[in-house]
Design a protein around this motif. Sequence first.
Motif, short mmCIF file in Angstrom:
data_model
loop_
_atom_site.label_atom_id
_atom_site.label_comp_id
_atom_site.label_asym_id
_atom_site.label_seq_id
_atom_site.Cartn_x
_atom_site.Cartn_y
_atom_site.Cartn_z
N GLN A 44 190.99 -50.71 75.69
CA GLN A 44 190.74 -49.84 74.55
C GLN A 44 189.43 -50.22 73.87
OE1 GLN A 44 194.26 -50.16 72.03
NE2 GLN A 44 195.14 -48.35 72.99
N ARG A 45 188.87 -49.24 73.19
CA ARG A 45 187.66 -49.49 72.42
C ARG A 45 187.98 -50.48 71.30
NH1 ARG A 45 183.92 -44.44 70.81
NH2 ARG A 45 184.36 -44.12 73.03
N GLU A 46 187.09 -51.46 71.11
CA GLU A 46 187.32 -52.48 70.10
C GLU A 46 186.09 -52.65 69.22
OE1 GLU A 46 188.05 -56.27 71.93
OE2 GLU A 46 186.05 -56.40 72.82
N LEU A 47 186.34 -53.09 68.00
CA LEU A 47 185.25 -53.34 67.06
C LEU A 47 184.48 -54.59 67.47
CD1 LEU A 47 185.33 -53.12 63.24
CD2 LEU A 47 184.61 -55.25 64.29
N VAL A 48 183.17 -54.49 67.38
CA VAL A 48 182.31 -55.66 67.64
C VAL A 48 181.75 -56.18 66.32
CG1 VAL A 48 180.21 -56.48 68.76
CG2 VAL A 48 181.69 -54.83 69.94
N ALA A 49 181.13 -55.29 65.55
CA ALA A 49 180.52 -55.70 64.28
C ALA A 49 180.30 -54.48 63.41
CB ALA A 49 179.18 -56.40 64.53
N THR A 50 180.33 -54.71 62.10
CA THR A 50 180.05 -53.64 61.15
C THR A 50 179.10 -54.15 60.06
OG1 THR A 50 181.94 -54.18 59.75
CG2 THR A 50 182.30 -52.54 61.47
#
Length: 116
Positions: A44-50
């Motif tokens: 699944q698509r996952e958060l890397v950085a914001t």
Amino acid sequence: QVQLVESGGGLVQPGGSLRLSCAASGSIFGINAWGWYREAAGKQRELVATITRGTSTNYADSVKGRFTISRDSAANTVYLQMNSLKPEDTAVYYCNAVKYARINYWGQGTQVTVSS
């Protein structure tokens, strides 16, 4: 509408570096936050950085200390500097922009492959 165009992906050896760029155009007024996400094959698509408009940053535990997100407001561009890359960082990386805290825009993605 907001258009996001990523660039900078490619093939790199383990331990190497890449810098991804995300250029925004269109109706960018009201964007509150920017982010980079990734999607590996079969996952699944996952958060890397914001990064927020106020430049507050957040990182996934797996990339802390190796990746840095930054923003050039004048150029309407967000960057992801990736150092000490590992094979498990291989994925399609997507740029994200959130407008008015509720509308999500996505780029088309850029492939990053870490392999010897």
